[in-house]
Structure formats: structure tokens, C-alpha cells
Design a protein around this motif. Structure first.
Motif, PDB file in Angstrom:
ATOM      1  N   GLY A 253       0.584  62.101  34.518  1.00 32.18           N
ATOM      2  CA  GLY A 253       1.620  63.058  34.872  1.00 32.18           C
ATOM      3  C   GLY A 253       1.138  64.475  34.644  1.00 32.18           C
ATOM      4  O   GLY A 253       0.489  64.756  33.633  1.00 32.18           O
ATOM      5  N   GLU A 266       6.199  66.194  34.648  1.00 30.62           N
ATOM      6  CA  GLU A 266       6.663  65.245  35.657  1.00 30.62           C
ATOM      7  C   GLU A 266       6.533  65.810  37.069  1.00 30.62           C
ATOM      8  O   GLU A 266       7.114  65.298  38.015  1.00 30.62           O
ATOM      9  CB  GLU A 266       8.121  64.845  35.370  1.00 30.62           C
ATOM     10  CG  GLU A 266       9.187  65.765  35.892  1.00 30.62           C
ATOM     11  CD  GLU A 266       9.318  67.098  35.184  1.00 30.62           C
ATOM     12  OE1 GLU A 266      10.350  67.753  35.335  1.00 30.62           O
ATOM     13  OE2 GLU A 266       8.367  67.518  34.491  1.00 30.62           O
ATOM     14  N   LEU A 269       3.300  62.599  39.603  1.00 32.58           N
ATOM     15  CA  LEU A 269       3.123  61.341  38.878  1.00 32.58           C
ATOM     16  C   LEU A 269       2.415  60.323  39.766  1.00 32.58           C
ATOM     17  O   LEU A 269       2.780  60.156  40.932  1.00 32.58           O
ATOM     18  CB  LEU A 269       4.482  60.765  38.446  1.00 32.58           C
ATOM     19  CG  LEU A 269       5.331  61.610  37.504  1.00 32.58           C
ATOM     20  CD1 LEU A 269       6.718  60.995  37.360  1.00 32.58           C
ATOM     21  CD2 LEU A 269       4.680  61.715  36.143  1.00 32.58           C
TER      22      LEU A 269
END
Length: 401
Positions: A253, A266, A269
Motif C-alpha cells: 500500500g 491506501e 493497493l
């Protein structure tokens, strides 16, 4: 009043005492109300997109209200017919400006939970096991929190393998990318080629800050591995060799903001086959395992303030002063203050509550006692392990050096 009504026919009117304000986009405020509810209900991974939409809607409403106010003043000064009392911008619109900072506060700092999270390590390297390596995109299209367009590349480029490299250095994105966070499809697989065992794959994200596909930049370059590879001195990726979520493999990530921003990691990902993670700092771990660098900094600053002070406001002010004295970056100082604000310190009897829904997504909130920490439908709930929601729902804790 009659003159005011005639000044805005078929418009949505906001009453403010005896004055009337016209909003000529009659659906703007209805959309605004829906957006506020949506922002408060969204997962952390969706927050940035929702906040941008909310800010735009507020701007539309404010502009419409200001236009109507000016129009009414011009009519009142024209001298024709019934005079209209000089109007002020309606209190509703002014109030929206006051609550916006509250609506935009999120649980920043710790990496956002993701399905299948195992043991992510910040700043870890990606090492091949030997053989063919395939990458799978696991972000959900349209839900990535990143405003930037993030393009993924990899080095080294070995003979016979496809060219997914990018020279970086602020030169921008190139069309030979592996994935892009806004556009790649969940489950999409890309074969990176064959690598000897023990080869480090250095994954490289080019973040186009214009917020447009192949936009004008400026461009930011972030790499897996140690923080020294990145211009801002922070590690911008975690590697999770214990990932158990969709598509399997080892997960990675990225955080795409300079200085780590909300440090959610995030923004892009994906998973890999035939690789493993090596090194890095565990995000959490009992038994004296170290915190990541930013969490350690925050812990040292928090330690200067007494969590048991009489009021929550007093605690947050203390943390803000300590962060300023410590001379950390403005971005990190804001994050530290947000974590302090979203804590139980100075709130006697309150607890952090970790609620996990039926899809496995966990959110943290502050509750007035353990009895108020209730499970959602088809989900579960537990009292958090730390005073701040930035740490409370991690599987384990970590110790600051």
C-alpha cells in the motif's frame, strides 16, 4: 416581503428574520444535506473524495446566497415600489462555514484498515522468491481516497521482461505503467516477468498532483523500501507478507502525499505472487516492537501531556503546544492534534470503541462508557486498546523508542 419574493421567482428562499435570501440553484442545498450525511458515514478510505464534493457544494450554496443578498440590496436602493430591508447573508450559510472544519476532521495517521490485513511493515522491501512475478490490483475503482492520479512502475528492468520502469525525478508519468489508482480494475493482473531469487523489486509511484489523468503535474515520486529513497525523508509504502484478502499474495500500500499527509497508506493497493517482504518497521506489535517513525514521534509528544486532565480541551491544547515546541512539520502537527482530539483523554468514563461491520471494515469512535460500544448488524464491537482512535483498533500496540 412582497418585493423580496418578486426578486427571486421560482427560487428556493431561506428565511432569516424578516429578510429573505434566494438560492437560485434550488437543488444545491438538498444535495448539500445528503452530502453531509454521506461524509459522516463513509469509511476512511472514501473520506477525501466525499470532503471535496462537500466543499464544492458549500461553495455553490455560499455563492448563490451572496448573489441573492447583493441583488436584494440593489433592488432596495433602486427607489421603485416597496422598499426591501437591507439583508444579511443567512445564518445557515454562515453556520456552514463554521462547521466545515469539524466535518473535515478524520481519523488520520495510522494506516487505514483494509480487507485481509495481516502484519504490514512500513518501509519494507519487496524481495523475489525466484521465478515469474504477477501483480494484481486490489483497490476498488472510484473508492480510492487519493485525489492524485498515482501511476505504478517497477525496477530493475531485466532482459526479456516487459518495461514497466520510469526514471522519476519529477519528469511525470509514462504510458508503460503497471496500474493507476483511478482507472485500473479490481482483480486486473499484470505479469512483470521473471526474476532471480533474492532480487529486490523497487516499486515506484508517480503521483500527478493535478488530479487529472496524465495531467500537467507537478509530479511526486515515491518508492518502496527505506525512507531515504524519498525526497521528504519518509517511507511511503508498507509491505504485508501475511495478507489474507482478495487475490492473495503479498500486499503493498502506498501513501502519495508529501510529508505523508493523513498517512493512510491506501492511495494505491495491490498484491504480488512469488515475492515476500523484508525489513521495515511493524505498524504494531507487542513485546517492545518499534512503532513506525511518525507514530513514535507522536507518542513522545503525547507523553508530555497528562491524559487524565479535568477537561478534553485542556489535553488537546497541551498536545498542540507540545507539537509546536517539538518543531515538527505543519502536516505532522495537524495529525498529532487530530489524534489528540479524537481521544478519551480528559473525558472521564469514556472509551474508544472499535466497531466492525459485516464486510470486515472497522471504524473507531468515542463512546460514553463501554455499555455504549455496541456491535452493528452482522458485525462486532470491542473497547479499544488505546486512548486515541488513531491507535485503538490496531490488533496490537507498539512501543516508542
Amino acid at each position: 416581503m412582497h418585493a423580496a419574493k418578486s426578486a427571486c421567482p421560482r427560487a428556493y428562499r431561506l428565511l432569516h428574520g424578516n429578510a429573505v435570501a434566494c438560492v437560485h440553484d434550488s437543488k444545491a442545498l438538498a444535495r448539500l444535506g445528503s452530502a453531509v450525511s454521506a461524509v459522516m458515514d463513509r469509511r476512511p478510505i472514501q473520506m477525501t473524495r466525499a470532503k471535496i464534493g462537500l466543499a464544492v457544494m458549500v461553495a455553490v450554496a455560499m455563492a448563490a446566497g451572496l448573489k441573492s443578498w447583493v441583488l436584494a440590496r440593489l433592488i432596495s436602493g433602486s427607489g421603485g415600489g416597496t422598499s426591501v430591508k437591507a439583508q444579511r447573508p443567512p445564518s445557515l450559510l454562515k453556520g456552514l462555514l463554521l462547521v466545515m472544519p469539524v466535518l473535515l476532521v478524520t481519523n488520520a495517521f495510522a494506516i487505514d484498515p483494509y480487507p485481509g490485513e495481516g502484519h504490514p511493515a512500513i518501509g519494507a522491501s519487496v524481495i523475489t522468491n525466484g521465478g515469474d512475478v504477477k501483480a494484481t490490483f486490489i483497490s476498488v475503482p472510484g473508492e480510492a481516497s487519493a485525489f492524485y492520479y498515482d501511476y505504478l512502475y517497477v525496477e530493475p528492468l531485466l532482459p526479456g521482461n516487459p518495461d514497466f520502469s520510469n526514471g522519476g525525478g519529477g519528469t511525470g508519468e509514462t504510458p508503460n505503467f503497471i496500474f493507476v489508482n483511478h482507472g485500473s480494475t479490481a482483480g486486473q493482473v499484470v505479469d512483470l516477468g521473471t526474476f532471480p531469487a533474492g532480487t529486490e523489486l523497487v516499486f515506484h509511484v508517480v503521483a500527478d498532483t493535478s488530479g487529472r489523468p496524465f495531467g500537467p503535474g507537478p509530479y511526486l515520486d515515491w518508492y518502496t523500501g527505506p525512507a531515504s529513497r524519498n525526497a521528504d525523508g519518509f517511507a511511503h509504502a508498507w509491505v504485508d507478507g501475511a495478507y489474507t484478502g482478495p487475490y492473495g499474495g503479498t500486499a503493498v500500500g502506498f501513501e502519495d502525499q508529501d510529508g505523508l499527509g493523513d498517512a493512510g497508506y491506501e492511495d494505491l493497493l495491490y498484491t504480488f505472487t512469488n515475492v515476500t517482504g523484508q525489513g521495515g518497521l511493524p505498524v504494531a506489535g507487542e513485546g517492545g516492537l518499534p512503532c513506525d517513525a511518525q507514530t513514535a514521534t507522536r507518542a513522545r509528544i503525547d507523553a508530555q501531556c497528562d491524559c487524565g486532565v479535568p477537561t478534553h480541551r485542556e489535553y488537546v491544547r497541551c498536545v498542540a503546544r507540545a507539537a509546536k515546541t517539538a518543531g515538527v512539520s505543519k502536516t505532522l502537527a495537524r495529525t498529532i492534534k487530530k489524534c489528540a482530539a479524537n481521544s478519551t483523554c480528559g473525558r472521564s468514563g469514556f472509551v474508544t470503541c472499535c466497531r466492525t461491520n459485516g464486510k470486515g471494515v472497522t471504524k473507531c469512535s468515542i463512546k460514553d462508557g463501554a455499555a455504549q460500544c455496541k456491535a452493528p448488524k452482522h458485525g462486532s464491537a470491542r473497547v479499544g486498546t488505546h486512548a486515541s482512535c488513531c491507535d485503538a483498533c490496531a490488533a496490537t500496540g507498539c512501543s516508542a523508542p
